[in-house]
Design a protein around this motif. Sequence first.
Motif, PDB file in Angstrom:
ATOM      1  N   THR A 121       0.842  -1.198   0.000  1.00 44.31           N
ATOM      2  CA  THR A 121       0.000   0.000   0.000  1.00 44.31           C
ATOM      3  C   THR A 121       0.874   1.245   0.000  1.00 44.31           C
ATOM      4  OG1 THR A 121      -1.722  -1.164   1.231  1.00 44.31           O
ATOM      5  CG2 THR A 121      -1.819   1.247   1.200  1.00 44.31           C
ATOM      6  N   ILE A 122       0.618   2.123  -0.940  1.00 37.48           N
ATOM      7  CA  ILE A 122       1.352   3.383  -1.041  1.00 37.48           C
ATOM      8  C   ILE A 122       0.675   4.436  -0.168  1.00 37.48           C
ATOM      9  CG2 ILE A 122       2.037   5.226  -2.634  1.00 37.48           C
ATOM     10  CD1 ILE A 122       3.588   2.660  -3.025  1.00 37.48           C
ATOM     11  N   LYS A 123       1.482   5.256   0.499  1.00 36.64           N
ATOM     12  CA  LYS A 123       0.931   6.335   1.309  1.00 36.64           C
ATOM     13  C   LYS A 123       0.120   7.293   0.439  1.00 36.64           C
ATOM     14  CE  LYS A 123       4.578   6.598   4.847  1.00 36.64           C
ATOM     15  NZ  LYS A 123       5.645   7.469   5.397  1.00 36.64           N
ATOM     16  N   LYS A 124      -0.929   7.858   1.030  1.00 36.67           N
ATOM     17  CA  LYS A 124      -1.792   8.767   0.290  1.00 36.67           C
ATOM     18  C   LYS A 124      -1.056  10.026  -0.160  1.00 36.67           C
ATOM     19  CE  LYS A 124      -6.088   7.243   2.481  1.00 36.67           C
ATOM     20  NZ  LYS A 124      -7.262   7.634   3.306  1.00 36.67           N
ATOM     21  N   ASP A 125      -0.069  10.462   0.633  1.00 38.65           N
ATOM     22  CA  ASP A 125       0.640  11.697   0.295  1.00 38.65           C
ATOM     23  C   ASP A 125       1.959  11.433  -0.435  1.00 38.65           C
ATOM     24  OD1 ASP A 125       1.938  10.543   2.413  1.00 38.65           O
ATOM     25  OD2 ASP A 125       2.191  12.395   3.564  1.00 38.65           O
ATOM     26  N   ALA A 126       2.155  10.211  -0.927  1.00 38.90           N
ATOM     27  CA  ALA A 126       3.396   9.881  -1.622  1.00 38.90           C
ATOM     28  C   ALA A 126       3.508  10.681  -2.919  1.00 38.90           C
ATOM     29  CB  ALA A 126       3.446   8.385  -1.920  1.00 38.90           C
ATOM     30  N   PRO A 127       4.671  11.230  -3.230  1.00 38.55           N
ATOM     31  CA  PRO A 127       4.819  12.030  -4.455  1.00 38.55           C
ATOM     32  C   PRO A 127       4.869  11.135  -5.697  1.00 38.55           C
ATOM     33  CG  PRO A 127       6.934  11.817  -3.349  1.00 38.55           C
ATOM     34  CD  PRO A 127       5.911  11.202  -2.427  1.00 38.55           C
ATOM     35  N   LYS A 128       4.486  11.679  -6.824  1.00 39.69           N
ATOM     36  CA  LYS A 128       4.563  10.955  -8.086  1.00 39.69           C
ATOM     37  C   LYS A 128       6.002  10.861  -8.574  1.00 39.69           C
ATOM     38  CE  LYS A 128       0.144  10.308  -8.408  1.00 39.69           C
ATOM     39  NZ  LYS A 128      -0.403   8.925  -8.233  1.00 39.69           N
ATOM     40  N   GLN A 129       6.826  11.836  -8.174  1.00 43.65           N
ATOM     41  CA  GLN A 129       8.231  11.830  -8.581  1.00 43.65           C
ATOM     42  C   GLN A 129       9.091  12.289  -7.411  1.00 43.65           C
ATOM     43  OE1 GLN A 129       9.698  12.962 -12.623  1.00 43.65           O
ATOM     44  NE2 GLN A 129      10.655  14.675 -11.543  1.00 43.65           N
ATOM     45  N   TYR A 130      10.270  11.699  -7.287  1.00 43.11           N
ATOM     46  CA  TYR A 130      11.195  12.069  -6.217  1.00 43.11           C
ATOM     47  C   TYR A 130      12.614  12.095  -6.776  1.00 43.11           C
ATOM     48  CZ  TYR A 130      13.840  12.092  -1.886  1.00 43.11           C
ATOM     49  OH  TYR A 130      14.705  12.433  -0.882  1.00 43.11           O
ATOM     50  N   VAL A 131      13.348  13.165  -6.505  1.00 42.07           N
ATOM     51  CA  VAL A 131      14.732  13.290  -6.954  1.00 42.07           C
ATOM     52  C   VAL A 131      15.649  12.917  -5.790  1.00 42.07           C
ATOM     53  CG1 VAL A 131      16.512  14.818  -7.870  1.00 42.07           C
ATOM     54  CG2 VAL A 131      14.123  15.073  -8.609  1.00 42.07           C
ATOM     55  N   VAL A 132      16.517  11.935  -6.021  1.00 39.93           N
ATOM     56  CA  VAL A 132      17.398  11.424  -4.979  1.00 39.93           C
ATOM     57  C   VAL A 132      18.393  12.497  -4.560  1.00 39.93           C
ATOM     58  CG1 VAL A 132      19.082   9.631  -4.392  1.00 39.93           C
ATOM     59  CG2 VAL A 132      17.175   9.113  -5.933  1.00 39.93           C
TER      60      VAL A 132
ATOM     61  N   TRP B  50      16.120   3.035   2.420  1.00 43.12           N
ATOM     62  CA  TRP B  50      15.149   3.015   3.520  1.00 43.12           C
ATOM     63  C   TRP B  50      14.406   4.348   3.586  1.00 43.12           C
ATOM     64  CZ3 TRP B  50      14.179  -1.104   6.802  1.00 43.12           C
ATOM     65  CH2 TRP B  50      13.327  -0.840   7.874  1.00 43.12           C
ATOM     66  N   ASP B  51      15.149   5.461   3.482  1.00 42.93           N
ATOM     67  CA  ASP B  51      14.522   6.787   3.520  1.00 42.93           C
ATOM     68  C   ASP B  51      13.518   6.946   2.381  1.00 42.93           C
ATOM     69  OD1 ASP B  51      16.143   7.540   5.668  1.00 42.93           O
ATOM     70  OD2 ASP B  51      17.712   8.292   4.353  1.00 42.93           O
ATOM     71  N   ILE B  52      13.953   6.601   1.167  1.00 42.15           N
ATOM     72  CA  ILE B  52      13.093   6.782   0.001  1.00 42.15           C
ATOM     73  C   ILE B  52      11.862   5.893   0.100  1.00 42.15           C
ATOM     74  CG2 ILE B  52      12.953   6.516  -2.505  1.00 42.15           C
ATOM     75  CD1 ILE B  52      15.979   7.196  -2.557  1.00 42.15           C
ATOM     76  N   SER B  53      12.059   4.631   0.500  1.00 42.96           N
ATOM     77  CA  SER B  53      10.920   3.731   0.629  1.00 42.96           C
ATOM     78  C   SER B  53       9.952   4.210   1.697  1.00 42.96           C
ATOM     79  CB  SER B  53      11.407   2.314   0.948  1.00 42.96           C
ATOM     80  OG  SER B  53      12.218   1.825  -0.098  1.00 42.96           O
ATOM     81  N   GLY B  54      10.473   4.845   2.755  1.00 46.33           N
ATOM     82  CA  GLY B  54       9.614   5.378   3.798  1.00 46.33           C
ATOM     83  C   GLY B  54       8.738   6.524   3.332  1.00 46.33           C
ATOM     84  N   ILE B  55       9.149   7.194   2.244  1.00 47.95           N
ATOM     85  CA  ILE B  55       8.320   8.251   1.653  1.00 47.95           C
ATOM     86  C   ILE B  55       7.070   7.651   1.014  1.00 47.95           C
ATOM     87  CG2 ILE B  55       8.239  10.021  -0.163  1.00 47.95           C
ATOM     88  CD1 ILE B  55      11.232  10.465   0.346  1.00 47.95           C
ATOM     89  N   TYR B  56       7.213   6.414   0.520  1.00 52.09           N
ATOM     90  CA  TYR B  56       6.119   5.783  -0.221  1.00 52.09           C
ATOM     91  C   TYR B  56       5.370   4.717   0.573  1.00 52.09           C
ATOM     92  CZ  TYR B  56       7.956   8.096  -4.362  1.00 52.09           C
ATOM     93  OH  TYR B  56       8.363   9.051  -5.268  1.00 52.09           O
ATOM     94  N   LEU B  57       6.043   4.072   1.536  1.00 48.51           N
ATOM     95  CA  LEU B  57       5.458   2.920   2.231  1.00 48.51           C
ATOM     96  C   LEU B  57       5.342   3.164   3.726  1.00 48.51           C
ATOM     97  CD1 LEU B  57       7.561   0.099   0.517  1.00 48.51           C
ATOM     98  CD2 LEU B  57       5.244   0.823  -0.098  1.00 48.51           C
ATOM     99  N   GLN B  58       4.294   2.592   4.333  1.00 49.05           N
ATOM    100  CA  GLN B  58       4.175   2.626   5.783  1.00 49.05           C
ATOM    101  C   GLN B  58       5.235   1.734   6.430  1.00 49.05           C
ATOM    102  OE1 GLN B  58       2.358   4.549   7.569  1.00 49.05           O
ATOM    103  NE2 GLN B  58       0.881   5.359   6.101  1.00 49.05           N
ATOM    104  N   GLU B  59       5.596   0.650   5.748  1.00 49.08           N
ATOM    105  CA  GLU B  59       6.588  -0.302   6.242  1.00 49.08           C
ATOM    106  C   GLU B  59       7.797  -0.255   5.301  1.00 49.08           C
ATOM    107  OE1 GLU B  59       6.092  -1.677   8.974  1.00 49.08           O
ATOM    108  OE2 GLU B  59       3.952  -1.934   9.286  1.00 49.08           O
ATOM    109  N   PRO B  60       8.806   0.589   5.597  1.00 50.53           N
ATOM    110  CA  PRO B  60       9.925   0.739   4.653  1.00 50.53           C
ATOM    111  C   PRO B  60      10.671  -0.550   4.368  1.00 50.53           C
ATOM    112  CG  PRO B  60       9.932   2.510   6.281  1.00 50.53           C
ATOM    113  CD  PRO B  60       8.907   1.501   6.749  1.00 50.53           C
ATOM    114  N   TRP B  61      10.634  -1.514   5.302  1.00 45.66           N
ATOM    115  CA  TRP B  61      11.382  -2.740   5.056  1.00 45.66           C
ATOM    116  C   TRP B  61      10.747  -3.604   3.971  1.00 45.66           C
ATOM    117  CZ3 TRP B  61       8.921  -7.382   6.251  1.00 45.66           C
ATOM    118  CH2 TRP B  61       7.863  -7.314   7.136  1.00 45.66           C
ATOM    119  N   GLN B  62       9.594  -3.181   3.434  1.00 43.12           N
ATOM    120  CA  GLN B  62       9.004  -3.859   2.278  1.00 43.12           C
ATOM    121  C   GLN B  62       9.592  -3.351   0.959  1.00 43.12           C
ATOM    122  OE1 GLN B  62       4.790  -3.238   2.501  1.00 43.12           O
ATOM    123  NE2 GLN B  62       4.505  -4.450   4.353  1.00 43.12           N
ATOM    124  N   TRP B  63      10.655  -2.549   1.035  1.00 44.21           N
ATOM    125  CA  TRP B  63      11.159  -1.860  -0.152  1.00 44.21           C
ATOM    126  C   TRP B  63      11.463  -2.774  -1.337  1.00 44.21           C
ATOM    127  CZ3 TRP B  63      15.842  -2.943  -2.286  1.00 44.21           C
ATOM    128  CH2 TRP B  63      16.801  -3.552  -1.472  1.00 44.21           C
TER     129      TRP B  63
END
Length: 373
Positions: A24-35, A42-55
């Motif tokens: 499940t993607i977070k509701k406020d996850a951005p469509k694009q992210y610049v590294v 882990w940081d980037i996955s945490g922007i999109y996921l509630q559970e970053p270890w599912q990256w």
Amino acid sequence: MRYPLFAAMLALSATFPSLADVLTIKKDAPKQYVVKKGDTLWDISGIYLQEPWQWPELWKMNPQINNPHLIYPGDALSLIYDEYGNPRLVINQGYKKLSPYGRITSKGKNAIPTLPLELLRPYLTFEQALNVDDIADKPYILGANVNTKMNTEGHIVYVKGELKLHESYAIYRKGDAYVDPQTNEELANKAQLVAVGRVFRKGDITNGIPASVKIEQVKREIKAGDFLMPAIEGQLLPAYFNMHRSEQPVQGEIIASVTGLREFSTMDIVVLNLGSEQQVKEGHILDIERQSPTVFDGRNGPRYKEDSNSLEKLITNASEFFGVEADADTTVWHMPKEQVGQLMVFKVYKNVSYALIVKNQHPIRVGDFAVIN
């Protein structure tokens, strides 16, 4: 070409296959992210996921990112959905970086890691948890080439025990015991790194001649009685962690933190009263749970146990001990445990292990439970 610096990464190689169906993607996850420099997977996955270890599921089946460890500051990542509706992160090839062209530069040292390894490094190499019998069997320092109680870099120390000529040895000091809060059993002793030295004279125990060690690096003063281990022993961990839950239920507690504090947060390191004897392994993800407070419901209405008067506490304690109701007019309500975070085990001994807190909703405390249900 891009070359990953694997020795400088903590890479997590897998997670639950079944999670792809429920990612499940977070509701406020951005469509694009610049590294950015300093980001981790882990940081980037945490922007999109509630559970970053599912990256791994988020990067799975990505033709543009054959190895997600090879993404770099300045890369633009876009969130898309495949034909089955599964969310995926891909590199946006249409995104133009503002950088000069004309030559190929190796960017391997700038590839982003999964987790910030510098937080773990001291505990991957310096921390040890040994039982008393193990420590008693180790070679130990008798004295030095100078008559002083504390020795330092450049000194020669003399050791009782079998040492290998020209080998490097780490010198440790026995620290505080890790104690099981339920049984009061000493599970292991913290071994504190003191110094590192190299053997230049083997010695002969039978004839009372000690081994000789030249001190090369010092972390703190060396004392007689400090013990030695091969420098590499206990310092090697897998380069890749298979991050997963155990198939067996596990329940233990956080019994200490490496900082000595009693409250800690994400990316802090804690000690568990769980080890290989309890089938715990490196990479295991455990939930952190906290016991909700007991409520005493009596003539004066419901109150927390700690807010009750002395008589009510006495009745409550008796009812808990004997497993019966307090009396006809009162009831003891034993509340459930609630999840307050998650941790990942990264170093395992016989009865204890070191773990990294990867998520928390509240400050984590000594005494919180570490469980796999």
